[in-house]
Design a protein around this motif. Structure first.
Motif, PDB file in Angstrom:
ATOM      1  N   GLN A  49      30.248  35.582  42.842  1.00 30.20           N
ATOM      2  CA  GLN A  49      31.776  36.075  42.863  1.00 30.20           C
ATOM      3  C   GLN A  49      32.337  35.688  41.674  1.00 30.20           C
ATOM      4  O   GLN A  49      33.108  36.224  41.135  1.00 30.20           O
ATOM      5  CB  GLN A  49      32.481  35.456  44.014  1.00 30.20           C
ATOM      6  CG  GLN A  49      32.078  35.991  45.429  1.00 30.20           C
ATOM      7  CD  GLN A  49      32.868  35.363  46.671  1.00 30.20           C
ATOM      8  OE1 GLN A  49      33.913  34.864  46.420  1.00 30.20           O
ATOM      9  NE2 GLN A  49      32.704  35.692  47.889  1.00 30.20           N
ATOM     10  N   ARG A  50      31.915  34.423  41.034  1.00 29.62           N
ATOM     11  CA  ARG A  50      32.416  33.899  39.872  1.00 29.62           C
ATOM     12  C   ARG A  50      31.896  34.662  38.649  1.00 29.62           C
ATOM     13  O   ARG A  50      32.778  35.112  37.687  1.00 29.62           O
ATOM     14  CB  ARG A  50      32.074  32.412  39.790  1.00 29.62           C
ATOM     15  CG  ARG A  50      32.887  31.842  38.359  1.00 29.62           C
ATOM     16  CD  ARG A  50      32.752  30.362  38.308  1.00 29.62           C
ATOM     17  NE  ARG A  50      31.703  29.809  38.515  1.00 29.62           N
ATOM     18  CZ  ARG A  50      31.003  29.059  39.843  1.00 29.62           C
ATOM     19  NH1 ARG A  50      31.980  29.030  40.644  1.00 29.62           N
ATOM     20  NH2 ARG A  50      29.902  28.590  39.562  1.00 29.62           N
ATOM     21  N   LYS A  51      30.815  35.191  38.646  1.00 29.58           N
ATOM     22  CA  LYS A  51      30.320  36.193  37.588  1.00 29.58           C
ATOM     23  C   LYS A  51      30.839  37.515  37.536  1.00 29.58           C
ATOM     24  O   LYS A  51      31.078  37.905  36.657  1.00 29.58           O
ATOM     25  CB  LYS A  51      28.634  36.131  37.896  1.00 29.58           C
ATOM     26  CG  LYS A  51      28.014  34.914  37.365  1.00 29.58           C
ATOM     27  CD  LYS A  51      26.519  34.732  37.509  1.00 29.58           C
ATOM     28  CE  LYS A  51      25.807  33.576  37.288  1.00 29.58           C
ATOM     29  NZ  LYS A  51      24.473  33.813  37.247  1.00 29.58           N
ATOM     30  N   GLY A  52      31.065  38.178  38.996  1.00 27.52           N
ATOM     31  CA  GLY A  52      31.601  39.570  38.819  1.00 27.52           C
ATOM     32  C   GLY A  52      30.644  40.566  39.253  1.00 27.52           C
ATOM     33  O   GLY A  52      29.445  40.373  39.369  1.00 27.52           O
ATOM     34  N   ALA A  89      37.659  43.939  45.176  1.00 27.59           N
ATOM     35  CA  ALA A  89      37.436  42.635  44.172  1.00 27.59           C
ATOM     36  C   ALA A  89      38.258  42.295  43.571  1.00 27.59           C
ATOM     37  O   ALA A  89      38.215  40.946  43.414  1.00 27.59           O
ATOM     38  CB  ALA A  89      36.084  43.606  43.362  1.00 27.59           C
ATOM     39  N   ALA A  90      39.248  42.842  43.152  1.00 22.23           N
ATOM     40  CA  ALA A  90      40.342  42.330  42.386  1.00 22.23           C
ATOM     41  C   ALA A  90      41.267  41.515  43.336  1.00 22.23           C
ATOM     42  O   ALA A  90      41.767  40.466  42.840  1.00 22.23           O
ATOM     43  CB  ALA A  90      41.367  43.650  41.710  1.00 22.23           C
ATOM     44  N   GLU A  91      41.341  41.933  44.545  1.00 20.33           N
ATOM     45  CA  GLU A  91      42.251  41.173  45.750  1.00 20.33           C
ATOM     46  C   GLU A  91      41.682  39.885  45.827  1.00 20.33           C
ATOM     47  O   GLU A  91      42.330  38.966  46.218  1.00 20.33           O
ATOM     48  CB  GLU A  91      42.424  41.880  46.838  1.00 20.33           C
ATOM     49  CG  GLU A  91      43.330  43.009  46.612  1.00 20.33           C
ATOM     50  CD  GLU A  91      44.683  42.643  46.349  1.00 20.33           C
ATOM     51  OE1 GLU A  91      45.187  41.789  47.145  1.00 20.33           O
ATOM     52  OE2 GLU A  91      45.328  43.339  45.370  1.00 20.33           O
ATOM     53  N   LEU A  92      40.204  39.812  45.665  1.00 23.03           N
ATOM     54  CA  LEU A  92      39.704  38.483  45.952  1.00 23.03           C
ATOM     55  C   LEU A  92      39.380  37.918  44.635  1.00 23.03           C
ATOM     56  O   LEU A  92      38.595  36.861  44.684  1.00 23.03           O
ATOM     57  CB  LEU A  92      38.122  38.842  46.570  1.00 23.03           C
ATOM     58  CG  LEU A  92      38.226  39.471  48.040  1.00 23.03           C
ATOM     59  CD1 LEU A  92      36.791  39.806  48.603  1.00 23.03           C
ATOM     60  CD2 LEU A  92      38.877  38.557  49.058  1.00 23.03           C
ATOM     61  N   ARG A  93      39.689  38.065  43.569  1.00 25.23           N
ATOM     62  CA  ARG A  93      39.562  37.530  42.610  1.00 25.23           C
ATOM     63  C   ARG A  93      38.343  37.540  41.862  1.00 25.23           C
ATOM     64  O   ARG A  93      37.798  36.556  41.178  1.00 25.23           O
ATOM     65  CB  ARG A  93      40.347  36.322  42.495  1.00 25.23           C
ATOM     66  CG  ARG A  93      41.889  36.199  42.671  1.00 25.23           C
ATOM     67  CD  ARG A  93      42.365  34.759  42.792  1.00 25.23           C
ATOM     68  NE  ARG A  93      41.937  33.775  44.040  1.00 25.23           N
ATOM     69  CZ  ARG A  93      42.250  32.988  44.360  1.00 25.23           C
ATOM     70  NH1 ARG A  93      43.146  32.259  43.709  1.00 25.23           N
ATOM     71  NH2 ARG A  93      41.932  32.621  45.604  1.00 25.23           N
ATOM     72  N   VAL A  94      37.655  38.579  42.044  1.00 25.11           N
ATOM     73  CA  VAL A  94      36.195  38.703  41.529  1.00 25.11           C
ATOM     74  C   VAL A  94      36.277  39.668  40.466  1.00 25.11           C
ATOM     75  O   VAL A  94      36.573  40.826  40.567  1.00 25.11           O
ATOM     76  CB  VAL A  94      35.393  39.340  42.711  1.00 25.11           C
ATOM     77  CG1 VAL A  94      33.916  39.699  42.204  1.00 25.11           C
ATOM     78  CG2 VAL A  94      35.260  38.265  43.944  1.00 25.11           C
TER      79      VAL A  94
END
Length: 568
Positions: A223-226, A243-248
Motif C-alpha cells: 500500500q505504501r509503494k502503490g 486507492a486515492a481514498e485509502l491514500r494508496v
C-alpha cells in the motif's frame, strides 16, 4: 437561737464547692478520635497514591512491550481506521469526507494501531470471531507479497460463503448499499421485476465492491509503494477512486485515444493518469514495465478469491432486500466475476433460487468456455468502447468453475432472436421507465426479458442486476436514436407529389390526422427520376408504437400508392 445583731448571715451559694479545673472527659476523647481519624486518612491517601503510581507504571510498561507484537496482526489497519472513524465526521459515499493530515512515510509503520485525528490519539482493534478469520487468511494468501511486483496472481481456491460475509463486513463503510426496487416494467413483461441499481455507486459500476476489498487486503508495505492499472475501464476507474481514498499511490495508463472526459474523471479521483501508446496492448506493456521498475503492484481484473468475494456481496444484499426471490439475472460475458461471486452467495442462502447469466450473441465467450471446459478467447470480440466488458475475453478458470457449478442457465445466444438491438431497447426502457442512463453492460441483463428469452419466469419474482452506468455522452444520442428506430417509434418514408400549391399541405393534414409528430422533412427537386414538375418528399416522423406505425403506413399508401418506407 438568734444571732447577734449586726452579724452577717452566711449564704448557701457562698458555701458551694469550687468548679472543676480540667475539661470534661468526653470532650477529650472526641478530640483524640478526630485526630486519629485525620492521621489515618492522610496515611491512606499517601499509600493509595504510591500504589496507583506503581500500577500505572507497570501497565504502561506492559503496553510498550506488547505493542510490536500487535502490529504484526494489523498490517491493513490504516484503511480500517479510516472506514470506522466516521461517527462524528461528514461522510461522502461512506468514506471520510475530510482526509487526515499527511503522514511521514517513515512513520507509516506506527499507524497499524494509531490514527492521529486533530491531535488526539485513538486506538482501534478489530477481530473476526470464529472461522471467518481463518477463511479470510486463506483468501489473503492469494495476494502476492511485496516481492511479487508484476501482477495479482489468480487464486485457484473456490470462494465460500464465509469469504463473502467477511468481504461484506469489511467494505460496508466504503461502498453504497444500492436499492433493489420494484420496477414499473413488471406489468409490461408479466412478472415482478426488481432492479438492483449498482450503477448508483460513486464510480457508476459494481466493480467498486471487488476493488475496495482487494485494495484493503493488500499488505501495508505494498500500500505504501502503490498500485498501477492500465486501460480505460470500469475496473480502472474504481481502482483510481478507492486507492486515492485509502491514500494508496495509484497510476492509470491509458491509450492516447481515450476520451478526455474519462481522463479528467480519473484525475479528479486522485490518480496519476499517463497517456501512452495507441492501443490497449501498448498501455498494458508500459504499465507492467513501470511496475517492475518502481515496485508498484500491477492490477488487472482477474478472478482472484478476494476480488470475487467482494463482487459476491451483491448477492447477499439482494437476498436481504427482496424476500422470496425466484430468479436473479446477471450480466455475463467474458468477465463473469459478478455472476460467479453472487451465485456462490445466493446458492448458499437458498439453493432454489435460479441464477441466470446473459451474454451477447455476437460475443458468446462464456458459453463457448463452458462447453470447452476451459477459458477460451473469442476471435469475434469487439474493441468498441460501447460494448465494454460484454465483449471481453474469459479471464480465469476460477470464475468459470463457479459458473459451471452454481449457475442454472446462461441464455442461449445462437439464434437471431437476441441481438444488440435488444440491448439498445433495454437501455431505452430503463431511461423511460426508471430514468436510468446505463451502458450496454448495465442493460444486457434486462435485455434477456426484452427479447423474450426467459418465458419460464412469467408470474415469478425476478431480480435484475443493472451493474454499470458509464455511457459516454457522444454515444448516448446515437443509442437513443437507434433504439427509437428499432422500437418502431421513429420511421422514415419517401413519396412523390406534384409541385403545385396545396399538395404539401394535404400531406401534412394526413400526418396530423394520424397524430404523427414530424421530426424532419426534406424536398428534392433536382435529382428526381419521376415526371417533370414533381418533388420527392422524405419525412421522418415519430409514432407511439408498432401498431400506430402500421396505421400511418396504411393511410399514406391509400393516398400515395408509391410511398417507399425506409427499412430499419
Amino acid at each position: 437561737m438568734v444571732s447577734p445583731r449586726g452579724a452577717p448571715r452566711a449564704r448557701l451559694t457562698d458555701m458551694a464547692p469550687p468548679g472543676p479545673l480540667l475539661p470534661p472527659y468526653g470532650v477529650v476523647v472526641g478530640v483524640l478520635l478526630r485526630l486519629v481519624v485525620y492521621l489515618v486518612a492522610v496515611l491512606y491517601s499517601c499509600a493509595e497514591q504510591l500504589f496507583l503510581k506503581k500500577i500505572i507504571q507497570a501497565f504502561l510498561t506492559s503496553l510498550l512491550v506488547s505493542r510490536d507484537d500487535n502490529k504484526i496482526k494489523k498490517q491493513d489497519m490504516p484503511a480500517i481506521c479510516d472506514l470506522h472513524c466516521c461517527k462524528d465526521v461528514p461522510v461522502r459515499n461512506g468514506l471520510i469526507g475530510q482526509k487526515a493530515p499527511s503522514i511521514n512515510p517513515e512513520r507509516l509503520k506506527d499507524f497499524g494501531e494509531e490514527d492521529y485525528l486533530n491531535g488526539d490519539v485513538k486506538t482501534w482493534e478489530m477481530k473476526i470471531v470464529s472461522r471467518n478469520e481463518e477463511l479470510l487468511r486463506d483468501a489473503l494468501s492469494c495476494i502476492p507479497q511485496p516481492s511479487s511486483r508484476t501482477s495479482l496472481a489468480s487464486c485457484n481456491k473456490l470462494i465460500r460463503f464465509e469469504d463473502i460475509s467477511a468481504a461484506a463486513f469489511k467494505i460496508q463503510c466504503g461502498v453504497q448499499k444500492t436499492p433493489c426496487m420494484y420496477s414499473r416494467l413488471s406489468k409490461q413483461y408479466g412478472m415482478d421485476i426488481y432492479l438492483k441499481k449498482e450503477f448508483l455507486q460513486y464510480t457508476g459500476s459494481v466493480k467498486e465492491r471487488g476493488v475496495l476489498y482487494l485494495l484493503m487486503s493488500l499488505p501495508q508495505e505494498q500500500q505504501r509503494k502503490g498500485v498501477i492499472v492500465a486501460l480505460d475501464s470500469n475496473f480502472s476507474m474504481a481502482v483510481a477512486y478507492h486507492a486515492a481514498e485509502l491514500r494508496v499511490p495509484v497510476f492509470v495508463i491509458v491509450p492516447t485515444g481515450t476520451a478526455p472526459a474519462r481522463v479528467r474523471t480519473c484525475r479528479d479521483y486522485g490518480a496519476m493518469v499517463i497517456s501512452y501508446g495507441t492501443t490497449a496492448k501498448d498501455s498494458q506493456v508500459h504499465a507492467r514495465r513501470l511496475a517492475q521498475e518502481n515496485g508498484y503492484l500491477y492490477l488487472e481484473e482477474e478472478d482472484s478469491a478476494v476480488y470475487l468475494a467482494g463482487l459476491g456481496t451483491v448477492g447477499l444484499e439482494m437476498y436481504e432486500q427482496v424476500p422470496k426471490l425466484d430468479a436473479v439475472i446477471f450480466p455475463a460475458g467474458g468477465h463473469c466475476g459478478l455472476l460467479a461471486g453472487s451465485a456462490a452467495a445466493l446458492k448458499h442462502l437458498n439453493p432454489h433460487i435460479s441464477v441466470i447469466g446473459v451474454e451477447s450473441e455476437s460475443f458468446p465467450v462464456l458459453q463457448q468456455s463452458l462447453k470447452a471446459g476451459h477459458p477460451t478467447e473469442d476471435q469475434a470480440c469487439n474493441n468498441h468502447h460501447f460494448y465494454g466488458d460484454v465483449s471481453g475475453v474469459c479471464f480465469g478458470s476460477n470464475s468459470l468453475q463457479l459458473t459451471g457449478k452454481l449457475v442454472d442457465k446462461v441464455v442461449a445466444v445462437r439464434s437471431l432472436a437476441f441481438r444488440e438491438e435488444d440491448i439498445l431497447i433495454s437501455m431505452l426502457r430503463l431511461l423511460e421507465y426508471e430514468r436510468a442512463t446505463v451502458d450496454a453492460e448495465g442493460a444486457i441483463a434486462l435485455a434477456a426479458l426484452v427479447a423474450g428469452k426467459l418465458p419460464e419466469l412469467k408470474g415469478k419474482r425476478v431480480a435484475v442486476v443493472i451493474c454499470s452506468g458509464n455511457l459516454e455522452l457522444y454515444l448516448l444520442q446515437q443509442c437513443i436514436a437507434r433504439a427509437l428506430t428499432l422500437d418502431n417509434r421513429v420511421c422514415r418514408f419517401s413519396l412523390v407529389i406534384s409541385d403545385c400549391p396545396g399538395d404539401m399541405s394535404k400531406l401534412l393534414e394526413i400526418l396530423a390526422r394520424e397524430e404523427a409528430r414530424v421530426l424532419d422533412i426534406k424536398q428534392e427537386h433536382t435529382f428526381v427520376t419521376s415526371e417533370l414538375f414533381t418533388v420527392e418528399v422524405t419525412c421522418t416522423v415519430e409514432t407511439r408504437d408498432k401498431i400506430h406505425t402500421s396505421q400511418l403506413r396504411n393511410a399514406l399508401l391509400e393516398r400515395y400508392p408509391r410511398t417507399a418506407w425506409t427499412e430499419r
